[in-house]
Design an enzyme around this catalytic site. Structure first.
Site, PDB file in Angstrom:
ATOM      1  N   HIS A 211      -1.183  19.803 -54.043  1.00 38.29           N
ATOM      2  CA  HIS A 211      -1.946  21.046 -54.139  1.00 38.29           C
ATOM      3  C   HIS A 211      -1.444  21.980 -55.228  1.00 38.29           C
ATOM      4  CE1 HIS A 211      -3.711  19.679 -50.295  1.00 38.29           C
ATOM      5  NE2 HIS A 211      -4.752  20.034 -50.988  1.00 38.29           N
ATOM      6  N   GLU A 453     -13.610  10.974 -47.690  1.00 36.39           N
ATOM      7  CA  GLU A 453     -12.216  10.994 -48.159  1.00 36.39           C
ATOM      8  C   GLU A 453     -11.282  10.236 -47.218  1.00 36.39           C
ATOM      9  OE1 GLU A 453     -10.748  15.010 -48.532  1.00 36.39           O
ATOM     10  OE2 GLU A 453     -11.835  15.698 -46.779  1.00 36.39           O
ATOM     11  N   ASP A 477      -7.777  12.604 -51.389  1.00 36.47           N
ATOM     12  CA  ASP A 477      -7.345  12.036 -50.111  1.00 36.47           C
ATOM     13  C   ASP A 477      -7.740  10.574 -49.979  1.00 36.47           C
ATOM     14  OD1 ASP A 477      -5.875  13.980 -48.619  1.00 36.47           O
ATOM     15  OD2 ASP A 477      -7.685  15.192 -48.616  1.00 36.47           O
ATOM     16  N   CYS A 524     -15.910  15.304 -55.805  1.00 36.45           N
ATOM     17  CA  CYS A 524     -15.213  16.572 -56.042  1.00 36.45           C
ATOM     18  C   CYS A 524     -13.701  16.353 -56.117  1.00 36.45           C
ATOM     19  CB  CYS A 524     -15.560  17.590 -54.963  1.00 36.45           C
ATOM     20  SG  CYS A 524     -15.166  17.019 -53.308  1.00 36.45           S
TER      21      CYS A 524
HETATM   22  C1  PEP Z   1     -10.084  15.528 -52.034  1.00 36.14           C
HETATM   23  O1  PEP Z   1      -9.381  15.121 -51.107  1.00 36.14           O
HETATM   24  O2  PEP Z   1     -10.446  14.816 -52.988  1.00 36.14           O
HETATM   25  C2  PEP Z   1     -10.503  16.934 -52.079  1.00 36.14           C
HETATM   26  C3  PEP Z   1     -11.344  17.368 -52.987  1.00 36.14           C
HETATM   27  O3  PEP Z   1      -9.954  17.763 -51.151  1.00 36.14           O
HETATM   28  P1  PEP Z   1      -8.476  18.435 -51.232  1.00 36.14           P
HETATM   29  O4  PEP Z   1      -7.906  18.080 -52.571  1.00 36.14           O
HETATM   30  O5  PEP Z   1      -8.693  19.886 -51.053  1.00 36.14           O
HETATM   31  O6  PEP Z   1      -7.787  17.779 -50.099  1.00 36.14           O
HETATM   32 MG    MG Z   2      -9.215  16.297 -49.303  1.00 32.09          MG
END
Ligand code: PEP
Ligand code: MG
Length: 600
Positions: A211, A453, A477, A524
């Site tokens: 993150h 995911e 994920d 995404c």
């Molecule tokens: C993902 O897992 O690709 C996603 C967009 O969600 P995050 O990165 O917030 O877990």
């Molecule tokens: Mg995710």
């Protein structure tokens, strides 16, 4: 230290030798180059400015101290019950000593006395008193007393943390800007940083989709993660060069090296400026296939940047920051105001709002998640929302309200089975009914999409697509769960590859399943922002790319320079390889030939 250079590029003005105290190689997490001083965010150690306060502020300092002691006691009680629950009553008893220290009138009275008499700030006074006790015990070699020293140290840290606010508040008092160095930065740390003062991030831990890396990209600052020991090597105020394109950090470079990196920096930003020419052009392939290109947002105030970079809509708005930074849960009105801030900027283009996705490495401040053995496999995202329906319904109401006059869609994270999806739909219907009854306007036909995911959701994508309006592939994920590689673990970052043949095959399967069921499929996850993947994804028929705002011009340039039929051939060929390295080599070769000015 010297690093040798081999000059092959005529544009390369690199001096024969680059000099610096240390050169570290990590994971390139966010592009750009920062040349700046370092600010080291220490883990648990406390830092005291021995300042005196004006007479008028003395009682405020006393109140601050009392409040900090109360908060520390509350924290200890909850820690104690967690430990009792998980490890046993006997182990939890260690906190009795800490509680007793905080109830010791001598310590409390002496501290308050020093604040009033000597006009010391609350943290300075408490630190001195605790240090005095610690020094007395330091002089004894009796084991019992020695072990009390660590109790005193712990209590000292805990109370001072509450007096000073947390470590990121300390940073916010800094003048000027700096590259933030830390062993790790949690999402809660990052959301609290003053973004105008941060010129980059460098951390010991983390991979490209951890993150902190995602946040850095969304804040448009360069970052290198997975450096293993930078927080130990660097001293506060050291001058550093952070090269987020190459994943390199140079500590205390010489002047020639700095000059060289300034040139690189200018060249990099020049390329960025050139790419901005693509901003207002449509996202369409050479042979006329339109492809949606939208932006991922971490904060509502990034909406303007998404637009300036040329995104048409928001493909993922991560709503977690509202829950990470504050002690209180965000109210329905507060959330609705945040969502409306985005729709005001982005309308008439769509805004996809993802419902709460805390848990994993995102620990909310506004409610507590008990420690777990495997947080990424634990109480996370939709699992929390289905249990804490109060939180879920409040958020859904706010999203629905924002949909009254704008194209707002709901996106559900971490769905792993159809039961969860059906339960969510029931709650969405219930929320809609409550709003209708209260005569609150919203879009009755609001679209609900599902993030794919979790591998189980990928396998069941055809079934999920029957109940969803769209699918959005969350590769961050999906890759970690499919390949069993922790997305934040730098040690195994070499295994985390979205061009792995198993990932490509899975993505192709999701897109085909969605299309068969008549729904559009977007992506995404960070793979959508990786220029090495773009041609493959176009060729696999992905309908929408949702990328970090700063990647929009680059991805648009690739889309606009690509013939869809050619991309389809490349995608087919890419799926024939057996290893991620083969796919990567194949794509690097094609992309280097086609796009000379993009960094791969
Ligand atoms: C993902 O897992 O690709 C996603 C967009 O969600 P995050 O990165 O917030 O877990
Ligand atoms: Mg995710």
């Amino acid at each position: 230290m010297k690093t040798n250079s081999t000059k092959t590029d005529p544009l390369d003005t690199r001096p024969e030798k680059l000099y610096c105290a240390y050169r570290l190689k990590g994971v390139a997490a966010s592009r750009g180059i920062a040349i700046s001083k370092a600010f080291v965010l220490q883990g648990d150690s406390v830092k005291i400015d021995p300042v005196l306060v004006p007479c008028d502020d003395v009682e405020t300092e006393v109140a601050k101290f009392r409040h900090a002691v109360d908060r520390a006691k509350g924290e200890l009680r909850s820690l104690q019950s967690k430990v009792a629950h998980r490890i046993g009553q006997e182990s939890a008893k260690i906190f009795d000593v800490h509680q007793l220290l905080l109830e010791d009138n001598a310590i409390i009275d002496e501290t308050i006395g020093d604040i009033r008499k000597d006009k010391k700030s609350a943290d300075y006074a408490f630190y001195d008193i605790m240090q005095k006790y610690q020094n007395t015990l330091d002089e004894t070699s009796v084991e019992f007393f020695q072990s009390r020293i660590s109790d005193i140290r712990d209590v000292k840290r805990r109370v001072i943390k509450h007096i000073q606010g947390d470590r990121t508040d300390y940073l916010n008092k800094l003048e000027g800007s700096a590259v933030i160095i830390a062993s790790d930065l949690t999402p809660s740390d990052t959301v609290k940083l003053d973004r105008h003062k941060v010129t980059g991030f460098a951390t010991d831990l983390g991979g490209r989709t951890s993150h902190v890396a995602i946040m850095a990209r969304s804040m448009q600052v360069p970052a290198v993660v997975g450096l293993r020991r930078i927080s130990k090597l660097i001293k506060e105020g050291d001058r550093i060069i952070l090269d987020g394109n190459e994943g390199v950090i140079l500590i205390e470079p010489d002047e020639a090296t700095i000059r060289y990196y300034r040139e690189l920096q200018e060249r990099y930003y020049d390329t960025e400026r050139k790419l901005s020419a693509f901003r207002d052009l449509p996202s369409i392939t050479l042979d006329g296939k339109p492809i949606e290109l939208s932006a991922n947002l971490e904060f509502s105030d990034e909406a303007a940047a998404a637009k300036t970079h040329g995104a048409k809509g928001v493909g993922l708005f991560r709503t977690e920051y509202m829950y990470l930074a504050n002690d209180e849960l965000p109210t329905e009105d507060e959330q609705a105001a945040e969502y409306q801030k985005i729709t005001k900027e982005i309308s008439p283009d769509p805004v996809i709002i993802r419902t709460l996705d805390v848990g994993g490495d995102k620990e909310p401040k506004s409610f507590s998640i008990a420690p777990e053995e495997n947080p990424f496999l634990g109480w996370r995202a939709i699992r929390i929302c289905l249990e804490r329906q109060d939180i879920f319904e409040t958020q859904l109401k706010a999203i629905l309200r924002a949909s009254a006059n704008s194209d707002v869609k709901i996106l559900l994270p971490m769905i792993s089975c159809l039961d969860e999806l059906h339960d969510c739909m029931k709650i969405i219907d219930k929320t809609k009914a409550a709003l209708s009854k209260a005569k609150v306007a919203f879009n009755e036909q609001i679209e609900v999409g599902v993030m794919i995911e979790v591998p189980a959701a990928a396998v069941l994508a055809d079934k999920i697509a029957e109940y969803a309006d769209f699918l959005s592939i969350g590769t961050n994920d999906l890759v970690q769960y499919l390949l069993a590689v922790d997305r934040g673990n730098e040690r195994i970052a070499y295994l985390y590859r979205h061009l792995h043949p198993a990932v490509l095959r899975t993505i192709k399967g999701i897109i085909s399943a969605g299309h068969k069921a008549g729904v559009w499929v977007g992506m995404c996850g960070e793979m959508a922002s990786d220029p090495l993947s773009t041609l493959i994804l176009i060729g696999m028929d992905l309908d929408e790319f949702s990328v970090t705002p700063m990647s929009v011009p680059e991805i648009k340039k690739i889309i606009r320079s690509t013939d869809y039929r050619e991309a389809a051939r490349i995608a087919t060929k890419a799926q024939e390889f057996e290893t991620a390295s083969e796919v990567e080599r194949f794509m690097v070769k094609i992309m280097r030939q086609k796009f000379k000015d993009i960094i791969f």
